[in-house]
Write a protein that holds these residues in place. Structure first.
Motif, PDB file in Angstrom:
ATOM      1  N   ARG A 118     -41.312 155.586  18.787  1.00 14.79           N
ATOM      2  CA  ARG A 118     -39.889 155.910  18.994  1.00 14.79           C
ATOM      3  C   ARG A 118     -39.249 154.959  19.986  1.00 14.79           C
ATOM      4  NH1 ARG A 118     -41.735 161.245  19.250  1.00 14.79           N
ATOM      5  NH2 ARG A 118     -41.235 161.391  21.484  1.00 14.79           N
ATOM      6  N   LEU A 119     -39.979 154.600  21.015  1.00 13.78           N
ATOM      7  CA  LEU A 119     -39.440 153.669  22.005  1.00 13.78           C
ATOM      8  C   LEU A 119     -39.156 152.311  21.376  1.00 13.78           C
ATOM      9  CD1 LEU A 119     -38.690 152.886  24.882  1.00 13.78           C
ATOM     10  CD2 LEU A 119     -41.106 152.410  25.328  1.00 13.78           C
ATOM     11  N   LYS A 120     -40.060 151.824  20.545  1.00 19.73           N
ATOM     12  CA  LYS A 120     -39.840 150.528  19.897  1.00 19.73           C
ATOM     13  C   LYS A 120     -38.649 150.593  18.949  1.00 19.73           C
ATOM     14  CE  LYS A 120     -44.681 149.066  20.136  1.00 19.73           C
ATOM     15  NZ  LYS A 120     -45.905 148.719  19.367  1.00 19.73           N
ATOM     16  N   THR A 229     -33.797 154.424  28.078  1.00 20.19           N
ATOM     17  CA  THR A 229     -34.253 154.688  29.451  1.00 20.19           C
ATOM     18  C   THR A 229     -35.070 155.973  29.520  1.00 20.19           C
ATOM     19  OG1 THR A 229     -32.321 153.567  30.374  1.00 20.19           O
ATOM     20  CG2 THR A 229     -33.517 155.053  31.834  1.00 20.19           C
ATOM     21  N   GLU A 230     -34.628 157.025  28.809  1.00 24.42           N
ATOM     22  CA  GLU A 230     -35.369 158.287  28.794  1.00 24.42           C
ATOM     23  C   GLU A 230     -36.726 158.116  28.119  1.00 24.42           C
ATOM     24  OE1 GLU A 230     -36.586 162.220  29.083  1.00 24.42           O
ATOM     25  OE2 GLU A 230     -35.133 161.016  30.217  1.00 24.42           O
ATOM     26  N   LEU A 231     -36.755 157.358  27.029  1.00 25.27           N
ATOM     27  CA  LEU A 231     -38.025 157.112  26.356  1.00 25.27           C
ATOM     28  C   LEU A 231     -38.975 156.318  27.251  1.00 25.27           C
ATOM     29  CD1 LEU A 231     -36.837 156.368  22.709  1.00 25.27           C
ATOM     30  CD2 LEU A 231     -38.094 158.371  23.516  1.00 25.27           C
ATOM     31  N   GLN A 234     -40.418 158.718  29.664  1.00 25.37           N
ATOM     32  CA  GLN A 234     -41.467 159.522  29.049  1.00 25.37           C
ATOM     33  C   GLN A 234     -42.743 158.720  28.857  1.00 25.37           C
ATOM     34  OE1 GLN A 234     -40.007 161.377  25.462  1.00 25.37           O
ATOM     35  NE2 GLN A 234     -38.162 162.162  26.459  1.00 25.37           N
ATOM     36  N   VAL A 235     -42.602 157.454  28.478  1.00 28.81           N
ATOM     37  CA  VAL A 235     -43.784 156.601  28.334  1.00 28.81           C
ATOM     38  C   VAL A 235     -44.455 156.392  29.685  1.00 28.81           C
ATOM     39  CG1 VAL A 235     -44.564 154.273  27.759  1.00 28.81           C
ATOM     40  CG2 VAL A 235     -42.981 155.473  26.242  1.00 28.81           C
ATOM     41  N   LYS A 236     -43.661 156.190  30.714  1.00 33.16           N
ATOM     42  CA  LYS A 236     -44.226 156.016  32.053  1.00 33.16           C
ATOM     43  C   LYS A 236     -44.915 157.292  32.525  1.00 33.16           C
ATOM     44  CE  LYS A 236     -43.060 154.564  36.753  1.00 33.16           C
ATOM     45  NZ  LYS A 236     -44.132 153.559  36.780  1.00 33.16           N
TER      46      LYS A 236
END
Length: 420
Positions: A118-120, A229-231, A234-236
């Motif tokens: 989703r981030l990509k 930024t939110e993703l 979440q990944v971090k």
């Protein structure tokens, strides 16, 4: 023929004094028996005796009675947070229980392929929106240039119309042009004026339109920035970090286990601050209050503390209470270390009291034996507040009296008992 033995019998005359002595002896024996019984009943001596060494005696005294309750507990970390998984995935635990950790250090990682995908995707959308915004800015500049060109041409036409109008004014005076040509020149001027005014308004409107479109695309880009930024956050967050400096507590999942969102992973124990967790019987729950003094016993060491929290629920007929105390490196505290404690409920000064003993239970708190000149006699008493070591005497005794404080069953409710 054999004769009877009547010839051998002799007649004896009974003595008169024997008939008198026998009743006298019977009466005397009866009187002696009655006397012995009466003496045994009226004798000032006790019915039986008890070895004094087998009893516990205590003297009533005036003093300050400290009502308290004794209990046991364990040492717990005041701050022992549980860390949770933020996403579904496979977890990798970086450290083992007991390992030391610093605040901010990564201690676990969760692999979430869906979140990374989703981030990509959203990053790609963001880049596309950036390109679209730049393209919109170029189009706006192009349209604005075209509208300004139209305005400039209208301005030139207006200048030409004004010039022709001035020429017509000069020629009409000398009658070199007809009235119709003069009026046509005025119409051309009026048309040029209107054309220029409309061109100005169109240019202004075009500027507002292009500015709005660019601003709208910029807002879309900002929203996409927030999504990315939110993703990224979440990944971090897939990298679980230690919130405090301390040691790793227990693993709550297995290594490489599949976890769900919000599932507990492990605990981190902050070793900088400990508290005592006590299990107080529910009978004292209503008497507990925040700020009460508590004595904690770590073997031969006694530490003073205060009640910092009291659980609102009863579990297994006990109430859980937390005690805050001053840390000392000499205590060598450990998580879940056992201890004994004494909660000081109340101080009652200048009360008549006696040491605690089995007489309270065996006498029902209403009867006791007072000792005077090695004779123990029963008395009726009334007891009040109780502590671990003493009990308050409301009635039945005075300061200086000596009571039997051991079990009263051996006395068998006797009126008097001789202590030997």
């Amino acid at each position: 023929m054999i004769k009877d033995t009547s010839g051998q019998d002799k007649a004896h005359t009974p003595r008169k004094n024997r008939k008198v002595i026998r009743p006298i002896l019977m009466i005397g024996g009866t009187i002696l028996m009655i006397g012995l019984v009466w003496m045994s009943l009226s004798s000032p001596q006790a019915r039986f005796s008890i070895d004094a060494e087998k009893l516990r005696l205590a003297t009533l005294e005036k003093g300050t009675l400290i009502r308290d309750v004794s209990t046991t507990g364990t040492i717990v970390a005041a701050n022992a947070p549980i860390l949770y998984s933020t996403e579904m995935g496979n977890v990798t635990l970086m450290l083992n229980p007991g390992d030391r950790v610093k605040k901010g250090e990564v201690i676990a990682k969760v692999e979430s392929h869906g979140l990374m995908s989703r981030l990509k995707q959203q990053n790609s959308v963001l880049e596309g929106m950036k390109s679209a915004l730049e393209r919109a800015k170029l189009d706006a500049r192009r349209q604005q240039l075209a509208s300004e060109q139209i305005l400039d041409l209208a301005r030139v036409d207006l200048a030409a119309a004004k010039r022709e109008s001035r020429r017509g004014d000069l020629l009409i005076k000398t009658h070199l042009i007809s009235e119709i040509d003069f009026e046509a020149g005025k119409d051309t001027l009026q048309k040029a004026i209107l054309q220029f005014a409309h061109s100005e308004k169109e240019v202004a409107l075009m500027k507002d339109t292009l500015s709005f479109e660019i601003k709208d695309k910029g807002a879309d880009l900002q929203r996409q920035h927030l999504i990315v930024t939110e993703l990224k956050r979440q990944v971090k967050a897939l990298e679980v970090t230690a919130p405090v400096t301390g040691i790793i507590g227990n693993w709550l999942v297995d290594q490489k286990a599949r976890v769900t969102q919000g599932q507990a992973l492990l605990t981190v124990v902050d070793l900088s601050q400990f508290e005592a967790e006590l299990a107080v019987p529910e009978t004292y729950a209503d008497e507990l209050g925040l700020g009460m003094d508590v004595e904690l016993n770590f073997g031969a060491v006694t530490v003073a503390g205060t009640l910092s929290s009291i659980s609102p629920e009863v579990i297994n007929r006990e109430v859980t209470a937390r005690v805050r105390f001053t840390q000392d490196d000499s205590l060598h505290l450990r998580q879940n270390q056992r201890l004994s404690a004494r909660v000081l409920l109340e101080n009652k000064p200048d009360v008549l009291m006696v040491k605690q003993g089995a007489f309270v239970r065996s006498g029902g708190g209403k009867n006791a034996y007072a000792v005077q000149e090695n004779i123990a006699k029963p008395i009726e008493i009334s007891l009040g507040a109780r502590s671990m070591s003493h009990v308050e005497v409301l009635s039945g005794g005075r300061a200086g009296d000596v009571w039997v404080i051991s079990n009263l069953d051996p006395f068998k409710n006797a009126d008097e008992v001789q202590l030997r």
